[in-house]
Design a protein around this motif. Structure first.
Motif, PDB file in Angstrom:
ATOM      1  N   PRO A  99       0.760  -1.168   0.029  1.00  0.00           N
ATOM      2  CA  PRO A  99       0.066  -0.153   0.018  1.00  0.00           C
ATOM      3  C   PRO A  99       0.973   1.131  -0.011  1.00  0.00           C
ATOM      4  N   ALA A 100       0.296   2.305  -0.794  1.00  0.00           N
ATOM      5  CA  ALA A 100       1.371   3.633  -0.753  1.00  0.00           C
ATOM      6  C   ALA A 100       1.505   4.045   0.687  1.00  0.00           C
ATOM      7  N   GLY A 101       2.755   4.579   0.497  1.00  0.00           N
ATOM      8  CA  GLY A 101       3.302   5.112   1.863  1.00  0.00           C
ATOM      9  C   GLY A 101       3.650   4.172   3.038  1.00  0.00           C
ATOM     10  N   ALA A 102       3.212   2.779   2.947  1.00  0.00           N
ATOM     11  CA  ALA A 102       3.505   1.944   3.942  1.00  0.00           C
ATOM     12  C   ALA A 102       4.979   1.805   4.140  1.00  0.00           C
ATOM     13  N   PRO A 103       5.597   1.452   5.057  1.00  0.00           N
ATOM     14  CA  PRO A 103       7.254   1.351   5.263  1.00  0.00           C
ATOM     15  C   PRO A 103       7.302  -0.085   5.057  1.00  0.00           C
ATOM     16  N   LEU A 104       8.576  -0.229   4.366  1.00  0.00           N
ATOM     17  CA  LEU A 104       8.997  -1.615   3.867  1.00  0.00           C
ATOM     18  C   LEU A 104      10.624  -1.715   4.490  1.00  0.00           C
ATOM     19  N   ARG A 105      10.907  -3.068   4.704  1.00  0.00           N
ATOM     20  CA  ARG A 105      12.122  -3.539   4.935  1.00  0.00           C
ATOM     21  C   ARG A 105      12.894  -3.895   3.718  1.00  0.00           C
ATOM     22  N   VAL A 106      13.993  -3.045   3.182  1.00  0.00           N
ATOM     23  CA  VAL A 106      14.408  -3.265   1.870  1.00  0.00           C
ATOM     24  C   VAL A 106      15.889  -3.490   2.160  1.00  0.00           C
ATOM     25  N   LEU A 107      16.366  -4.441   1.545  1.00  0.00           N
ATOM     26  CA  LEU A 107      18.152  -4.623   1.167  1.00  0.00           C
ATOM     27  C   LEU A 107      18.344  -4.228  -0.080  1.00  0.00           C
ATOM     28  N   HIS A 108      19.336  -3.395  -0.162  1.00  0.00           N
ATOM     29  CA  HIS A 108      19.718  -2.963  -1.473  1.00  0.00           C
ATOM     30  C   HIS A 108      21.347  -3.522  -1.882  1.00  0.00           C
ATOM     31  N   LEU A 109      21.196  -4.391  -2.816  1.00  0.00           N
ATOM     32  CA  LEU A 109      22.525  -5.056  -2.963  1.00  0.00           C
ATOM     33  C   LEU A 109      23.323  -4.004  -4.173  1.00  0.00           C
ATOM     34  N   GLY A 110      24.166  -3.472  -3.637  1.00  0.00           N
ATOM     35  CA  GLY A 110      24.767  -2.288  -4.930  1.00  0.00           C
ATOM     36  C   GLY A 110      24.083  -0.806  -4.461  1.00  0.00           C
ATOM     37  N   GLY A 111      25.271  -0.038  -4.148  1.00  0.00           N
ATOM     38  CA  GLY A 111      24.663   1.452  -3.764  1.00  0.00           C
ATOM     39  C   GLY A 111      24.688   2.333  -4.574  1.00  0.00           C
ATOM     40  N   GLY A 112      25.925   2.381  -5.216  1.00  0.00           N
ATOM     41  CA  GLY A 112      26.221   3.617  -6.077  1.00  0.00           C
ATOM     42  C   GLY A 112      25.702   5.116  -5.620  1.00  0.00           C
ATOM     43  N   ALA A 113      24.988   5.895  -5.961  1.00  0.00           N
ATOM     44  CA  ALA A 113      24.580   7.365  -5.392  1.00  0.00           C
ATOM     45  C   ALA A 113      23.388   7.009  -4.429  1.00  0.00           C
ATOM     46  N   LEU A 114      22.966   5.858  -4.329  1.00  0.00           N
ATOM     47  CA  LEU A 114      21.743   5.639  -3.264  1.00  0.00           C
ATOM     48  C   LEU A 114      20.448   6.150  -3.922  1.00  0.00           C
ATOM     49  N   THR A 115      20.547   6.096  -5.163  1.00  0.00           N
ATOM     50  CA  THR A 115      19.222   6.798  -5.701  1.00  0.00           C
ATOM     51  C   THR A 115      17.763   6.163  -5.436  1.00  0.00           C
ATOM     52  N   LEU A 116      17.661   4.822  -5.265  1.00  0.00           N
ATOM     53  CA  LEU A 116      16.559   4.150  -5.017  1.00  0.00           C
ATOM     54  C   LEU A 116      16.246   4.277  -3.519  1.00  0.00           C
ATOM     55  N   ALA A 117      17.261   4.100  -2.618  1.00  0.00           N
ATOM     56  CA  ALA A 117      17.202   4.164  -1.342  1.00  0.00           C
ATOM     57  C   ALA A 117      16.674   5.574  -0.886  1.00  0.00           C
ATOM     58  N   ARG A 118      17.065   6.543  -1.386  1.00  0.00           N
ATOM     59  CA  ARG A 118      16.743   7.967  -1.423  1.00  0.00           C
ATOM     60  C   ARG A 118      15.144   8.169  -1.645  1.00  0.00           C
ATOM     61  N   TYR A 119      14.693   7.314  -2.832  1.00  0.00           N
ATOM     62  CA  TYR A 119      13.328   7.451  -3.186  1.00  0.00           C
ATOM     63  C   TYR A 119      12.436   6.946  -2.273  1.00  0.00           C
ATOM     64  N   VAL A 120      13.035   5.412  -1.651  1.00  0.00           N
ATOM     65  CA  VAL A 120      12.048   4.660  -0.774  1.00  0.00           C
ATOM     66  C   VAL A 120      12.003   5.739   0.617  1.00  0.00           C
ATOM     67  N   SER A 121      12.890   6.306   1.146  1.00  0.00           N
ATOM     68  CA  SER A 121      12.887   7.228   2.240  1.00  0.00           C
ATOM     69  C   SER A 121      11.836   8.276   2.099  1.00  0.00           C
ATOM     70  N   THR A 122      11.732   8.754   0.771  1.00  0.00           N
ATOM     71  CA  THR A 122      10.907   9.972   0.525  1.00  0.00           C
ATOM     72  C   THR A 122       9.496   9.482   0.503  1.00  0.00           C
ATOM     73  N   THR A 123       9.171   8.369  -0.198  1.00  0.00           N
ATOM     74  CA  THR A 123       8.073   7.863  -0.521  1.00  0.00           C
ATOM     75  C   THR A 123       7.301   6.884   0.488  1.00  0.00           C
ATOM     76  N   ARG A 124       8.210   6.339   1.241  1.00  0.00           N
ATOM     77  CA  ARG A 124       7.556   5.428   2.402  1.00  0.00           C
ATOM     78  C   ARG A 124       8.555   5.619   3.508  1.00  0.00           C
ATOM     79  N   PRO A 125       8.220   6.730   4.202  1.00  0.00           N
ATOM     80  CA  PRO A 125       8.720   7.253   5.463  1.00  0.00           C
ATOM     81  C   PRO A 125       8.583   6.046   6.486  1.00  0.00           C
ATOM     82  N   GLY A 126       9.864   6.024   7.175  1.00  0.00           N
ATOM     83  CA  GLY A 126       9.646   5.021   8.147  1.00  0.00           C
ATOM     84  C   GLY A 126      10.292   3.458   7.648  1.00  0.00           C
TER      85      GLY A 126
END
Length: 285
Positions: free
Chosen positions: A68-95
């Motif tokens: 569901p939109a905005g629901a927090p998730l537990r995410v494991l990112h394999l590969g970091g780079g500039a953390l684009t997707l991690a920043r996106y998740v922090s913004t769209t799914r706070p917590g």
């Protein structure tokens, strides 16, 4: 490392090669990260929901729809780079609780210094090998595993095997999902074997990509989505078709034809992914 003005590129030698941070002339505060000339990430520091790379938008679309939109998730990112997707998740799914694994410690330091991400105790970056960290992750503890690991523009062999995929399946919760960036070109031998390999442990699978790439006409990025339950195909299909660069979602019998009886990859016979054609990468200067 050399640096002149805020509008100049930043160049640094890191553990895995030469990193460049190139400012985006079309978007103030946006940067592209390249490693040895290959684009790795694009980050908009002012708007983390702006995703420049089409395959990242497809990964994000899947994450948007898997809970569901905005629901927090537990995410494991394999590969970091500039953390684009991690920043996106922090913004769209706070917590959300996120762990980012990046093998290149010097690259992590460069990104932290030049493109800092907002302070968030739930977002942790760990320097280490993706598979080793995966092996040390608790069983059924993660909602989403995102794999976007490239060394010299190729996915390392040990992240392509069924033994690796079994570790991914082990750490996922029963309703969890695996998302992977699979880069390949004609005749798509690597992508077909990845479909066969991942589907052997996570049977519900879809492949998302540009029609020309899916048909083996050019090199490009495909997004693999795999889990134990049916993915939200109608919604994902609409999102992908409505993108700036429309894509397709392949599943079911069409995916069977795509895989074409490809063999499952094992550690003993795994190889790095297909190298990109010479001269394929370019960045606005």
């Amino acid at each position: 490392m050399g640096r002149k003005r805020a509008t100049d590129r930043i160049v640094a030698d890191v553990d895995t090669g030469r990193a460049e941070l190139v400012p985006d002339p079309a978007r103030a505060g946006s940067w592209t990260l390249l490693l040895d000339g290959a684009p790795q990430s694009h980050v908009d520091l002012a708007d983390p929901t702006h995703l420049e790379f089409e395959y990242v938008r497809r990964l994000a679309a899947a994450i948007d729809l898997l809970a569901p939109a905005g629901a927090p998730l537990r995410v494991l990112h394999l590969g970091g780079g500039a953390l684009t997707l991690a920043r996106y998740v922090s913004t769209t799914r706070p917590g959300s609780t996120q762990r980012v694994v990046e093998v290149d410690g010097a690259l992590v330091d460069l990104v932290r210094r030049e493109l800092p991400w907002p302070s968030d105790p739930r977002l942790r970056v760990r320097v280490g090998d993706a598979r080793a960290v995966l092996a040390g992750t608790r069983e059924a503890s993660v909602d989403v595993v995102v794999a976007d690991v490239f060394t010299g523009a190729r996915t390392p062999a040990h992240l392509t095997s069924v033994e690796y995929a079994a570790e991914v399946a082990r750490v996922l919760r029963p309703t969890g999902w695996y998302l992977a960036n699979v880069a390949d070109g004609p005749p798509l031998r690597h992508a077909r074997r990845q479909v066969a390999t991942v589907r052997s442990v996570l049977p519900s699978l879809a492949l998302v990509g540009d029609a020309a790439v899916l048909r083996g006409r050019r090199y490009g990025n495909l997004v693999l989505l795999a889990g134990r339950a049916d993915p939200p195909l109608p919604e994902l299909t609409r999102r992908v078709a409505g993108d700036w660069f429309p894509g397709r979602v392949v599943t079911g019998e069409e995916l069977d034809r795509f895989a074409g009886g490809a063999a499952v990859v094992h550690d003993a016979d795994a190889t790095d992914s297909t190298p990109p054609p010479p001269g394929i990468f370019s960045v606005r200067r």
